[in-house]
Design a protein around this motif. Structure first.
Motif, PDB file in Angstrom:
ATOM      1  N   THR A   1       0.832  -1.205   0.000  1.00 39.37           N
ATOM      2  CA  THR A   1       0.000   0.000   0.000  1.00 39.37           C
ATOM      3  C   THR A   1       0.865   1.251   0.000  1.00 39.37           C
ATOM      4  OG1 THR A   1      -1.852   1.107   1.090  1.00 39.37           O
ATOM      5  CG2 THR A   1      -0.186   0.145   2.526  1.00 39.37           C
ATOM      6  N   SER A   2       0.309   2.326  -0.468  1.00 42.55           N
ATOM      7  CA  SER A   2       0.945   3.629  -0.345  1.00 42.55           C
ATOM      8  C   SER A   2       0.964   3.991   1.133  1.00 42.55           C
ATOM      9  CB  SER A   2       0.133   4.667  -1.115  1.00 42.55           C
ATOM     10  OG  SER A   2       0.562   5.965  -0.802  1.00 42.55           O
ATOM     11  N   THR A   3       1.962   4.735   1.543  1.00 38.19           N
ATOM     12  CA  THR A   3       2.008   5.145   2.951  1.00 38.19           C
ATOM     13  C   THR A   3       1.580   6.598   3.121  1.00 38.19           C
ATOM     14  OG1 THR A   3       4.351   5.638   2.742  1.00 38.19           O
ATOM     15  CG2 THR A   3       3.762   3.460   3.597  1.00 38.19           C
ATOM     16  N   SER A   4       0.838   7.107   2.154  1.00 31.74           N
ATOM     17  CA  SER A   4       0.325   8.468   2.289  1.00 31.74           C
ATOM     18  C   SER A   4      -1.162   8.497   1.962  1.00 31.74           C
ATOM     19  CB  SER A   4       1.090   9.434   1.385  1.00 31.74           C
ATOM     20  OG  SER A   4       0.886   9.106   0.038  1.00 31.74           O
ATOM     21  N   VAL A   5      -1.807   9.492   2.508  1.00 28.20           N
ATOM     22  CA  VAL A   5      -3.228   9.700   2.262  1.00 28.20           C
ATOM     23  C   VAL A   5      -3.439  11.194   2.045  1.00 28.20           C
ATOM     24  CG1 VAL A   5      -3.791   9.884   4.718  1.00 28.20           C
ATOM     25  CG2 VAL A   5      -5.553   9.191   3.123  1.00 28.20           C
ATOM     26  N   SER A   6      -4.364  11.525   1.150  1.00 23.86           N
ATOM     27  CA  SER A   6      -4.694  12.921   0.900  1.00 23.86           C
ATOM     28  C   SER A   6      -6.187  13.029   0.647  1.00 23.86           C
ATOM     29  CB  SER A   6      -3.916  13.453  -0.304  1.00 23.86           C
ATOM     30  OG  SER A   6      -4.237  14.817  -0.519  1.00 23.86           O
ATOM     31  N   GLU A   7      -6.855  13.808   1.472  1.00 23.86           N
ATOM     32  CA  GLU A   7      -8.279  14.052   1.314  1.00 23.86           C
ATOM     33  C   GLU A   7      -8.492  15.552   1.153  1.00 23.86           C
ATOM     34  OE1 GLU A   7     -10.739  11.803   0.919  1.00 23.86           O
ATOM     35  OE2 GLU A   7      -9.123  10.326   0.949  1.00 23.86           O
ATOM     36  N   SER A   8      -9.532  15.912   0.425  1.00 23.31           N
ATOM     37  CA  SER A   8      -9.797  17.331   0.193  1.00 23.31           C
ATOM     38  C   SER A   8     -11.304  17.561   0.130  1.00 23.31           C
ATOM     39  CB  SER A   8      -9.139  17.789  -1.111  1.00 23.31           C
ATOM     40  OG  SER A   8      -9.678  17.068  -2.211  1.00 23.31           O
ATOM     41  N   ALA A   9     -11.673  18.825   0.263  1.00 19.05           N
ATOM     42  CA  ALA A   9     -13.084  19.191   0.215  1.00 19.05           C
ATOM     43  C   ALA A   9     -13.216  20.655  -0.168  1.00 19.05           C
ATOM     44  CB  ALA A   9     -13.743  18.955   1.574  1.00 19.05           C
ATOM     45  N   VAL A  10     -14.365  21.001  -0.691  1.00 21.29           N
ATOM     46  CA  VAL A  10     -14.757  22.391  -0.856  1.00 21.29           C
ATOM     47  C   VAL A  10     -15.731  22.679   0.272  1.00 21.29           C
ATOM     48  CG1 VAL A  10     -16.006  24.054  -2.284  1.00 21.29           C
ATOM     49  CG2 VAL A  10     -14.413  22.436  -3.349  1.00 21.29           C
TER      50      VAL A  10
END
Length: 151
Positions: A7-16
């Motif tokens: 798995t990737s060891t990073s996470v990125s979430e975003s929102a308006v």
């Protein structure tokens, strides 16, 4: 061969978020996260640490307690970076550094609103379950933040 899922060891979430960036940025202080994040019972500054170190204790409603250290903060560029320095119960991975960034949306249908990102970079011993959990916690917290600034 282990049964671990690569798995990737990073996470990125975003929102308006349909609120002015200043309304959103006002809540992005580690000690204020319990004002919007429904998973937190309380968030409080820890006294007695060195004057150069900002450490906050996050107590979650499920009983988990994290001590988080502010690593960087920019009131000009509107971001905060923090790391988890202790956890009860202990984490299943060695470390994580997270950054929340707030951006003004300056044109288009969302002009005057906020674009926000919340990333996490985990040590290589974080497994797929940790990354998935982090993704969903960030999504929930961003939704909680959007609800908090609407009030």
């Amino acid at each position: 061969m282990s049964g671990a899922i690569p798995t990737s060891t990073s996470v990125s979430e975003s929102a308006v978020i349909e609120a002015h960036p200043s309304s959103v940025w006002h809540l992005i202080k580690l000690q204020d996260f319990s004002q919007f994040w429904s998973k937190l019972e309380k968030s409080e500054e820890i006294r007695g640490t060195s004057p150069e170190t900002d450490v906050v204790k996050w107590t979650f409603k499920d009983g988990t307690v994290l001590d988080v250290k502010q690593e960087e903060h920019s009131a000009i560029d509107h971001y905060i970076t923090y790391s988890v320095i202790t956890s009860q119960p202990a984490l299943s991975y060695t470390s994580v550094v997270s950054t929340i960034r707030v951006y003004p949306i300056t044109s288009g249908q969302h002009e005057g609103h906020t674009y926000i990102t919340w990333t996490g970079n985990f040590s290589s011993d974080a497994d797929a379950g940790v990354i998935e959990d982090a993704k969903f916690k960030r999504r929930e917290a961003l939704a909680d933040l959007a609800n908090a600034v609407k009030k």
